[in-house]
Design a protein around this motif. Structure first.
Motif: not given
Length: 125
Positions: A90-118
């Motif tokens: 599942i390539k796209t992760i949609w992050l609602q405001p308040g559901t992410y921190d640096d550790e989560l963002i780092d993991l998403i980037n490391k796994l080469k997934l696409f994220m939307v922050k909206a």
């Protein structure tokens, strides 16, 4: 990144963190996607059914692979689901405001997934 385009092109959604509490975003987002006729599955370890719909304990239990997984959970819980998204392709992760921190963002980037922050509720209008 055109958030509106991603929103419109997503055919199958999974909302992680659906709740029975109608005041919480987990409920509002799930309900809104249903209201505008999006195909949406609820993922929660707490409830078996919400508004008569079957809920799933994990993404791997869904009857089909979603295009986008919406996170409405604490970032620490989100870490598990990011790994599950990666394992299920599942390539796209949609992050609602308040559901992410640096550790989560780092993991998403490391796994080469696409994220939307909206906010899904704003983008669905």
């Amino acid at each position: 990144m055109d958030v509106k385009k991603i929103f419109n092109e997503t055919k199958v959604w999974a909302v992680i963190g659906v709740t029975l509490d109608k005041e919480k975003f987990g409920y509002k987002i799930y309900s809104r996607l249903k209201e505008i006729n999006k195909k949406v599955y609820g993922v929660t370890k707490v409830y078996d059914h919400i508004d008569g719909d079957k809920m799933y304990k994990s993404l791997s239990q869904l009857p089909e692979k979603p295009d986008t997984a919406v996170f409405v959970v604490n970032p620490k819980i989100g870490l598990y689901y990011v790994k599950e998204c990666s394992n299920l392709s599942i390539k796209t992760i949609w992050l609602q405001p308040g559901t992410y921190d640096d550790e989560l963002i780092d993991l998403i980037n490391k796994l080469k997934l696409f994220m939307v922050k909206a906010c899904v509720l704003i983008e669905s209008k």
